[in-house]
Design a protein around this motif. Structure first.
Motif, PDB file in Angstrom:
ATOM      1  N   PHE A 155      -3.819  35.915  35.118  1.00 49.46           N
ATOM      2  CA  PHE A 155      -4.925  36.439  34.320  1.00 49.46           C
ATOM      3  C   PHE A 155      -5.614  35.210  33.735  1.00 49.46           C
ATOM      4  O   PHE A 155      -5.300  34.753  32.655  1.00 49.46           O
ATOM      5  CB  PHE A 155      -4.388  37.365  33.220  1.00 49.46           C
ATOM      6  N   HIS A 156      -6.521  34.630  34.552  1.00 46.94           N
ATOM      7  CA  HIS A 156      -7.159  33.371  34.156  1.00 46.94           C
ATOM      8  C   HIS A 156      -8.463  33.184  34.914  1.00 46.94           C
ATOM      9  O   HIS A 156      -8.800  33.982  35.799  1.00 46.94           O
ATOM     10  CB  HIS A 156      -6.219  32.188  34.394  1.00 46.94           C
ATOM     11  N   ARG A 157      -9.159  32.124  34.570  1.00 46.81           N
ATOM     12  CA  ARG A 157     -10.405  31.790  35.257  1.00 46.81           C
ATOM     13  C   ARG A 157     -10.091  31.520  36.728  1.00 46.81           C
ATOM     14  O   ARG A 157      -9.115  30.841  37.049  1.00 46.81           O
ATOM     15  CB  ARG A 157     -11.003  30.539  34.609  1.00 46.81           C
ATOM     16  N   ARG A 158     -10.940  32.041  37.604  1.00 46.11           N
ATOM     17  CA  ARG A 158     -10.772  31.786  39.044  1.00 46.11           C
ATOM     18  C   ARG A 158     -10.919  30.292  39.272  1.00 46.11           C
ATOM     19  O   ARG A 158     -11.839  29.663  38.771  1.00 46.11           O
ATOM     20  CB  ARG A 158     -11.830  32.552  39.840  1.00 46.11           C
ATOM     21  N   ASN A 159      -9.990  29.724  40.032  1.00 46.68           N
ATOM     22  CA  ASN A 159     -10.023  28.274  40.251  1.00 46.68           C
ATOM     23  C   ASN A 159     -10.035  27.895  41.736  1.00 46.68           C
ATOM     24  O   ASN A 159      -9.756  26.760  42.087  1.00 46.68           O
ATOM     25  CB  ASN A 159      -8.858  27.598  39.524  1.00 46.68           C
ATOM     26  N   PHE A 168      -6.160  30.432  29.055  1.00 52.50           N
ATOM     27  CA  PHE A 168      -7.312  31.323  29.219  1.00 52.50           C
ATOM     28  C   PHE A 168      -7.418  32.289  28.041  1.00 52.50           C
ATOM     29  O   PHE A 168      -8.490  32.448  27.444  1.00 52.50           O
ATOM     30  CB  PHE A 168      -7.192  32.090  30.541  1.00 52.50           C
ATOM     31  N   ILE A 169      -6.313  32.914  27.680  1.00 53.19           N
ATOM     32  CA  ILE A 169      -6.288  33.876  26.577  1.00 53.19           C
ATOM     33  C   ILE A 169      -6.662  33.193  25.262  1.00 53.19           C
ATOM     34  O   ILE A 169      -7.444  33.736  24.468  1.00 53.19           O
ATOM     35  CB  ILE A 169      -4.909  34.561  26.504  1.00 53.19           C
ATOM     36  N   GLU A 170      -6.155  32.005  25.049  1.00 51.96           N
ATOM     37  CA  GLU A 170      -6.468  31.260  23.818  1.00 51.96           C
ATOM     38  C   GLU A 170      -7.910  30.758  23.803  1.00 51.96           C
ATOM     39  O   GLU A 170      -8.613  30.903  22.805  1.00 51.96           O
ATOM     40  CB  GLU A 170      -5.497  30.085  23.641  1.00 51.96           C
ATOM     41  N   ASP A 171      -8.372  30.166  24.914  1.00 58.89           N
ATOM     42  CA  ASP A 171      -9.724  29.597  24.970  1.00 58.89           C
ATOM     43  C   ASP A 171     -10.807  30.651  24.736  1.00 58.89           C
ATOM     44  O   ASP A 171     -11.829  30.371  24.111  1.00 58.89           O
ATOM     45  CB  ASP A 171      -9.978  28.916  26.321  1.00 58.89           C
ATOM     46  N   ASP A 227      -8.002  39.248  22.764  1.00 57.55           N
ATOM     47  CA  ASP A 227      -7.013  40.067  22.064  1.00 57.55           C
ATOM     48  C   ASP A 227      -6.709  41.302  22.913  1.00 57.55           C
ATOM     49  O   ASP A 227      -7.265  41.481  24.010  1.00 57.55           O
ATOM     50  CB  ASP A 227      -7.501  40.444  20.662  1.00 57.55           C
ATOM     51  N   THR A 228      -5.841  42.157  22.408  1.00 60.87           N
ATOM     52  CA  THR A 228      -5.428  43.345  23.169  1.00 60.87           C
ATOM     53  C   THR A 228      -6.619  44.237  23.505  1.00 60.87           C
ATOM     54  O   THR A 228      -6.708  44.765  24.615  1.00 60.87           O
ATOM     55  CB  THR A 228      -4.369  44.140  22.375  1.00 60.87           C
ATOM     56  N   LYS A 229      -7.538  44.380  22.569  1.00 63.00           N
ATOM     57  CA  LYS A 229      -8.721  45.223  22.807  1.00 63.00           C
ATOM     58  C   LYS A 229      -9.532  44.677  23.976  1.00 63.00           C
ATOM     59  O   LYS A 229      -9.955  45.426  24.859  1.00 63.00           O
ATOM     60  CB  LYS A 229      -9.572  45.293  21.538  1.00 63.00           C
ATOM     61  N   LYS A 230      -9.763  43.358  23.995  1.00 65.97           N
ATOM     62  CA  LYS A 230     -10.536  42.733  25.077  1.00 65.97           C
ATOM     63  C   LYS A 230      -9.768  42.800  26.399  1.00 65.97           C
ATOM     64  O   LYS A 230     -10.355  43.046  27.452  1.00 65.97           O
ATOM     65  CB  LYS A 230     -10.873  41.279  24.712  1.00 65.97           C
ATOM     66  N   GLU A 231      -8.441  42.615  26.345  1.00 61.91           N
ATOM     67  CA  GLU A 231      -7.602  42.769  27.549  1.00 61.91           C
ATOM     68  C   GLU A 231      -7.843  44.140  28.161  1.00 61.91           C
ATOM     69  O   GLU A 231      -8.093  44.266  29.357  1.00 61.91           O
ATOM     70  CB  GLU A 231      -6.114  42.703  27.185  1.00 61.91           C
ATOM     71  N   HIS A 232      -7.727  45.170  27.324  1.00 62.60           N
ATOM     72  CA  HIS A 232      -7.904  46.542  27.805  1.00 62.60           C
ATOM     73  C   HIS A 232      -9.290  46.738  28.401  1.00 62.60           C
ATOM     74  O   HIS A 232      -9.432  47.355  29.467  1.00 62.60           O
ATOM     75  CB  HIS A 232      -7.672  47.540  26.665  1.00 62.60           C
TER      76      HIS A 232
END
Length: 141
Positions: free
Chosen positions: A129-133, A49-52, A56-61
């Motif tokens: 922390f990923h797409r709801r499945n 999910f993080i790679e796709d 980054d840290t800014k978007k996480e926050h």
């Protein structure tokens, strides 16, 4: 022999103010850098999910600090029998992300384990922390 419970208990008996208070503590952890997202061999979904979505840290926050009480779904006891005393809080946040140049609205499944470290400080582990499945239900929406 498995160290996971088959059917962990779910908890729904929360008031909005309790979740707001939990989120205040959660936000402090994020701002202070006292958190991590699980990224090991058992959490490939988080890594993908993080790679796709190039998170980054800014978007996480941005995503994590944007959680609201009505994004809360329920809580569950930790499935790992060694940590069965811990309660994990589950949220689902709808967010627009960039999927390789294409904007996409994504339901992000976020499972939070907030613990106290040996010094007594709070630390947050984002187990999921990923797409709801799978289908979820919000407690306050």
């Amino acid at each position: 022999m498995s160290s996971k419970k088959k059917n962990p208990q779910k908890f729904f008996n929360f008031k909005p103010d309790e979740i707001k208070e939990y989120l205040n503590k959660f936000r402090k952890c994020i701002i202070d850098g006292n958190y991590s997202i699980s990224q090991n061999e058992h959490r490939q979904e988080n890594i993908d999910f993080i790679e796709d979505f190039k998170i980054d840290t800014k978007k996480e926050h941005e995503i994590l600090l944007g959680l609201q009480f009505d994004d809360f779904c329920h809580a569950v006891e930790n499935q790992n029998t060694r940590f069965s005393h811990e309660v994990l809080y589950i949220f689902c946040k709808q967010y627009e992300l960039d999927f390789w140049g294409t904007p996409e609205t994504v339901d992000i499944y976020i499972k939070v384990n907030m613990i106290e470290n040996q010094k007594g400080d709070l630390y947050t582990i984002l187990v999921s922390f990923h797409r709801r499945n799978f289908e979820i239900a919000y407690l306050f929406k």
